[in-house]
Motif scaffolding. Structure first.
Motif, PDB file in Angstrom:
ATOM      1  N   ARG A   1     -13.321  -0.850  -3.297  1.00 11.71           N
ATOM      2  CA  ARG A   1     -12.131  -0.150  -2.809  1.00 11.71           C
ATOM      3  C   ARG A   1     -11.864  -0.513  -1.353  1.00 11.71           C
ATOM      4  O   ARG A   1     -12.775  -0.896  -0.621  1.00 11.71           O
ATOM      5  CB  ARG A   1     -12.305   1.374  -2.921  1.00 11.71           C
TER       6      ARG A   1
ATOM      7  N   THR B   1      -8.428   2.941  -2.183  1.00 15.87           N
ATOM      8  CA  THR B   1      -7.615   2.285  -3.197  1.00 15.87           C
ATOM      9  C   THR B   1      -8.412   1.192  -3.897  1.00 15.87           C
ATOM     10  O   THR B   1      -9.072   0.374  -3.245  1.00 15.87           O
ATOM     11  CB  THR B   1      -6.361   1.652  -2.563  1.00 15.87           C
TER      12      THR B   1
ATOM     13  N   LEU C   1      -4.952  -6.207  -3.473  1.00 14.87           N
ATOM     14  CA  LEU C   1      -4.562  -5.309  -4.556  1.00 14.87           C
ATOM     15  C   LEU C   1      -3.811  -6.113  -5.610  1.00 14.87           C
ATOM     16  O   LEU C   1      -2.905  -6.880  -5.283  1.00 14.87           O
ATOM     17  CB  LEU C   1      -3.646  -4.187  -4.048  1.00 14.87           C
TER      18      LEU C   1
ATOM     19  N   GLN D   1      -4.440   7.177  -6.365  1.00 13.87           N
ATOM     20  CA  GLN D   1      -4.319   5.745  -6.624  1.00 13.87           C
ATOM     21  C   GLN D   1      -2.860   5.361  -6.885  1.00 13.87           C
ATOM     22  O   GLN D   1      -2.351   4.368  -6.347  1.00 13.87           O
ATOM     23  CB  GLN D   1      -5.174   5.341  -7.831  1.00 13.87           C
TER      24      GLN D   1
ATOM     25  N   GLN E   1      -0.945   5.485  -3.596  1.00 16.13           N
ATOM     26  CA  GLN E   1      -1.341   4.474  -2.602  1.00 16.13           C
ATOM     27  C   GLN E   1      -0.960   3.067  -3.044  1.00 16.13           C
ATOM     28  O   GLN E   1      -0.554   2.250  -2.210  1.00 16.13           O
ATOM     29  CB  GLN E   1      -2.839   4.597  -2.314  1.00 16.13           C
ATOM     30  N   PHE E   2      -1.087   2.759  -4.328  1.00 13.99           N
ATOM     31  CA  PHE E   2      -0.565   1.486  -4.821  1.00 13.99           C
ATOM     32  C   PHE E   2       0.939   1.411  -4.566  1.00 13.99           C
ATOM     33  O   PHE E   2       1.460   0.389  -4.114  1.00 13.99           O
ATOM     34  CB  PHE E   2      -0.837   1.336  -6.323  1.00 13.99           C
TER      35      PHE E   2
END
Length: 470
Positions: free
Chosen positions: A214, A219, A240, A271, A274-275
């Motif tokens: 992470r 994340t 990511l 998640q 934040q993505f």
């Protein structure tokens, strides 16, 4: 040959008769003026030749498509363990055998794509009432559970040198090895499957929630330490991939549902947000595929299937996230924004392009299937308006169904795709009927369309496919 107005009108009415026989079809009112019809009368109702069937399929029609897919998958994915040298079946699965392997077929039974397929089989079984679909998933889950019980002690004791038919699952190195499979186990458990999932969920759930790399804010990310003093470079350090919104996040949410531990819900919702903060373009209404921490500018390519994993992740999270959770509304609003954005890019044939906002790229089937499922699920759950989004979901399903061959194979599926920094990479990715990514989404899409078209009526209103009530 020229027709007089009366003859033309008669011909047009004859062509419209099949539509008139549909109870839900409505047409423009007849002209109030009396006398011979003008030459342009009824031209608005001329028969149209659509490249994709323009209709809302009933349950029997959808199931006929799903049955072809099931028949193919049942034939080419044997649930059997064999000796890798002799090819003979291994009857006793209770003792570890270093020579044992899964009998090869067209697809791998422990890939993330097959985790989605197991979920699709469960959904299709529930929607159609046909136990064959449910049994497909349960039978293979049962075999995986037995292999886990037999081989996990050996793999755990010596991860480097041990052999096992499902070693990638028993010793996961990435979300791809564990997340989608875990989600299918949790869905099956909640649906009442008789399989004991305890050990498998412990392995894959622990990896997703505690062991996957992470970023500092928590994340899920790729490009972490490689254990040798460097970093994994697939693709780059601290990257990511939008795909991971699905590969890990629904598992977190469903662990919250099965354990009652709200920390899993918190992690799942965090998640998503934040993505989305990093990767969602609010002006376009769609996500970029990759994000590299530390870059000033990021490679903003809006790959269709990755957007599919994102929208699918959100409907799965909302399926179990308590409505009084502090982030429920934010996740719901993000889903609505994404669906609204996707809607603006649907092609006239019902598909979405490989790069969503680049019409010069090909129309891709797996992403279209995922969008069909997610949009129909959002309609069924009341997240979005059935009047607005039901017709486009039906058109998308008709498009997906047109790609299912008589053999049950699915055409137009992009093969596995990493992240890139240029449009050529995405634009020229091959397609194949052996790309596993499209089969589970097609099962999920068909199942959800059956549910949607049972719940709501869609029919022709003045030639246009429209919502026509409960």
């Amino acid at each position: 040959m020229n027709m007089n107005p009366t003859t033309l009108r008669s011909a047009l009415l004859g062509a419209l008769l099949p539509l008139a026989l549909q109870a839900s079809a409505q047409q423009a009112p007849a002209a109030q003026e009396k006398g011979p019809a003008a030459g342009d009368a009824m031209l608005h109702a001329l028969t149209v030749t659509y490249p994709t069937p323009y209709k809302a399929m009933d349950a029997a029609e959808v199931k006929a498509v799903l049955d072809r897919v099931f028949g193919y998958l049942d034939r080419v994915t044997p649930a059997e363990v064999i000796n890798k040298t002799t090819g003979a079946p291994v009857a006793d699965l209770s003792r570890p055998d270093p020579e044992a392997v899964l009998k090869p077929g067209d697809f791998r039974l422990t890939s993330y794509e097959w985790g989605v397929t197991y979920s699709g089989m469960l959904a299709a079984g529930a929607a159609t009432g046909d136990r064959r679909y449910t049994d497909y998933a349960v039978k293979r889950h049962q075999m995986l559970a037995q292999l886990t019980k037999t081989y996990y002690p050996t793999v755990h004791a010596d991860p480097q040198h041990s052999a096992a038919p499902i070693k990638s699952f028993l010793n996961p190195h990435a979300l791809d090895d564990a997340g989608a499979l875990c989600h299918s186990f949790l869905r099956a458990k909640l649906a009442g499957s008789p399989v004991d999932y305890t050990q498998m969920i412990s392995i894959c759930g622990d990896f997703v929630t505690k062991k996957e790399y992470r970023l500092k804010d928590g994340t899920l990310a790729r490009g972490g330490p490689d254990g040798k003093g460097g970093f994994k470079m697939r693709p780059l350090q601290n990257t990511l991939w939008l795909d991971d919104m699905f590969m890990g996040v629904p598992t977190m949410a469903y662990l919250g549902k099965t354990t009652g531990d709200h920390r899993y819900y918190d992690d799942a919702a965090r998640q998503v947000l934040q993505f989305s903060k990093r990767m969602f373009n609010p002006k376009l209404g769609i996500y970029m595929h990759g994000y590299v921490e530390g870059l000033r500018d990021h490679p903003e390519f809006h790959w269709a299937r990755a957007n599919g994993w994102a929208v699918m992740s959100m409907v799965e999270v909302l399926e179990v996230l308590p409505k009084d959770h502090k982030d429920y509304k934010a996740v719901l609003e993000q889903l609505r924004a994404h669906i609204k954005g996707l809607a603006s890019y649907q092609t006239k044939e019902g598909f979405w392009h490989q790069l969503i906002d680049r019409p010069d790229t090909y129309q891709e089937t797996s992403a279209t299937a995922i969008y069909t499922y997610a949009i129909a699920r959002a309609v069924n759950r009341g997240y979005v308006d059935a009047k607005m989004y039901g017709p486009m979901a039906n058109l998308a399903w008709d498009a997906v169904a047109s790609k299912v061959t008589d053999k049950g194979q699915i055409e137009g599926i992009c093969v596995g795709t990493g992240m890139a920094f240029d449009p050529a990479f995405y634009s020229y990715r091959p397609t194949s009927v052996l790309a596993a990514h499209g089969y589970g989404p097609t099962l999920l899409a068909g199942a959800e369309i059956i549910e949607m078209n049972k719940k709501f009526r869609f029919g022709l209103n003045d030639s246009a496919l429209m919502y026509q009530g409960q």
